[in-house]
Design an enzyme around this catalytic site. Structure first.
Site, short mmCIF file in Angstrom:
data_model
loop_
_atom_site.label_atom_id
_atom_site.label_comp_id
_atom_site.label_asym_id
_atom_site.label_seq_id
_atom_site.Cartn_x
_atom_site.Cartn_y
_atom_site.Cartn_z
CB SER A 169 -4.42 -0.33 -2.80
OG SER A 169 -4.20 -1.73 -3.07
CG ASP A 266 -11.16 -5.29 -1.82
OD1 ASP A 266 -10.47 -6.22 -2.67
OD2 ASP A 266 -10.49 -4.33 -1.36
CG HIS A 299 -8.72 -3.23 -4.28
ND1 HIS A 299 -8.79 -3.36 -2.89
CD2 HIS A 299 -7.78 -2.45 -4.50
CE1 HIS A 299 -7.66 -2.89 -2.50
NE2 HIS A 299 -6.82 -2.62 -3.54
#
Length: 418
Positions: A169, A266, A299
């Site tokens: 991320s 995502d 995610h």
């Protein structure tokens, strides 16, 4: 962010200035509320309780408090062979999470044990209290500290010639920029590989996956639009090259190998795909670029449900990627000049680096305590001399099977976790 179980911020005690559920809320009076406060896990040399991995913390900058947690797999270290080194940058949208949290402690432990690597997990300062570029500065300071090999574990067990930068991320974003910065600093060891999992990139123009707003995804596009200005304290928009790397910048990325992982559901997935596609146009091939896509996942699934089939397969792909070189060459073999020159040089830029970031960052100076003695843990007797290994470019052996599992709602997983 929309969530049926979350009370409206209008009922909050005080006026809300910014809110990014399930991450963070900022009040107009300056108070900060994090919805998922990191649960601190202490470092420990209790191998039985930590999958045979010893951990310890080091403060590398007394002025800022920037720290790292080291993860040393005892059985691998006991072999006397130097271990690959992974500098890991945690995610959390630049504003939450910690290298010392239960989530990232467990993840780094799993990575260290599975890949038999020495992991250095970076504890950087968080926005909005410390706006971007603090997180970039801190990670760079950590890499400089790693390169000094001033820590006894690094000096005794790490192979600096097999250094990887990794992150997920926001950490994937930071790891990428740190790798790019390292390409023009002769004091940093060569980076063997870059691993970016679900990298946090964005931009002004919507990509296909960003045009669909699914209320059950972790990062709805309308909220992502506001996040980068928030973590930069309004100093940058979504056209900033730190969050939206231009294609010409990727041509400057050097290193032997890159792994990019995306998740099918995502919101940020098309950014990761475009990143990989741009690298291919720059000359990277299947020999040194690995793309992993997890079907039916959002995610942070690999952190929320590490025992799920998709999570295990993603970890296997990362472990395989890191250990490819070790399968073909002993870490104690040094290639000759002739052997090095005969290897293909892929992905090396033909023009000099240009500082397009506009960071205006100057390297911080810090003092490393001279009294950093190793703990009483004994895990082997490796050679303490340093050896540089260069010029080895390997062909990718293969990729793991496509991870398949029953999709789960991310919101339901996070409810169970927190």
């Amino acid at each position: 962010m929309p969530n049926k179980s979350y009370p409206s911020h209008k009922k909050a005690d005080g006026e809300v200035e910014d809110e990014f559920y399930p991450l963070i809320r900022k009040y107009k009076d300056g108070r900060i509320e994090r919805f998922m406060p990191a649960s601190f896990v202490p470092a420990s040399t209790d191998l039985a309780a930590n999958r045979g991995v010893a951990t310890r913390d080091v403060v590398i900058d007394q002025g800022t408090g920037v720290s790292v947690r080291l993860f040393l797999p005892s059985q691998a270290a006991a072999t006397g062979m130097r271990l690959p080194l992974v500098v890991y940058v945690h995610g959390g949208s630049f504003c939450t999470e910690s290298a010392f949290s239960r989530t990232y402690h467990r993840y780094a432990t799993s990575l260290s044990a599975s890949a038999r690597v020495l992991v250095v997990s970076v504890e950087y300062r968080l926005a909005p209290e410390y706006p971007v570029p603090a997180s970039y500065d801190d990670t760079w300071a950590a890499l400089r500290w790693v390169a000094s090999l001033s820590d006894p574990w690094l000096a005794q067990y790490a192979d600096p010639g097999r250094t990887f930068l990794a992150g997920d991320s926001a950490g994937g974003n930071i790891a990428y920029h740190t790798a790019l910065r390292a390409t023009h600093d002769d004091t940093i060891m060569d980076i063997e590989g870059l691993v970016i999992v679900h990298p946090f990139f964005w931009g002004l123009e919507r990509l296909p996956a960003e045009k669909v707003s699914d209320g059950d995804v972790m990062f709805p596009p309308v909220c992502v639009d506001k996040l980068w200005p928030f973590v930069t304290k309004g100093q940058a928009g979504n056209d900033d090259p730190r969050i939206n790397p231009p294609d010409e910048e990727l041509t400057l990325l050097t290193g032997k190998r890159v792994l990019v992982a995306v998740a099918e559901k995502d919101t940020l997935r098309d950014r990761g795909r475009r990143f990989a596609s741009t690298l291919r146009r720059c000359g990277w091939t299947d020999d040194n670029l690995t793309m992993v896509e997890s079907e039916g996942e959002d995610h942070v699934f690999h952190l929320c449900a590490p025992l799920r089939a998709t999570s295990k397969n993603l970890m296997k792909s990362i472990v395989h990627f890191i250990n490819q070189r070790a399968t073909l060459s002993s870490p104690f073999v040094v290639m000759s000049e002739q052997e090095c020159s005969s290897q293909p040089m892929l992905g090396v830029p033909s023009r000099p680096f240009k500082d397009i970031f506009g960071y205006g960052m100057h390297m911080k100076r810090w003092n490393v305590p001279s009294s950093m003695a190793p703990t009483s843990l004994k895990v082997g007797h490796a050679e303490t001399s340093r050896t540089r290994y260069g010029g080895l470019h390997l062909k990718k052996i293969g990729t793991f099977g496509q991870p398949l599992s029953t999709p789960h709602s991310l919101s339901s997983i996070m409810k169970n976790m927190f």
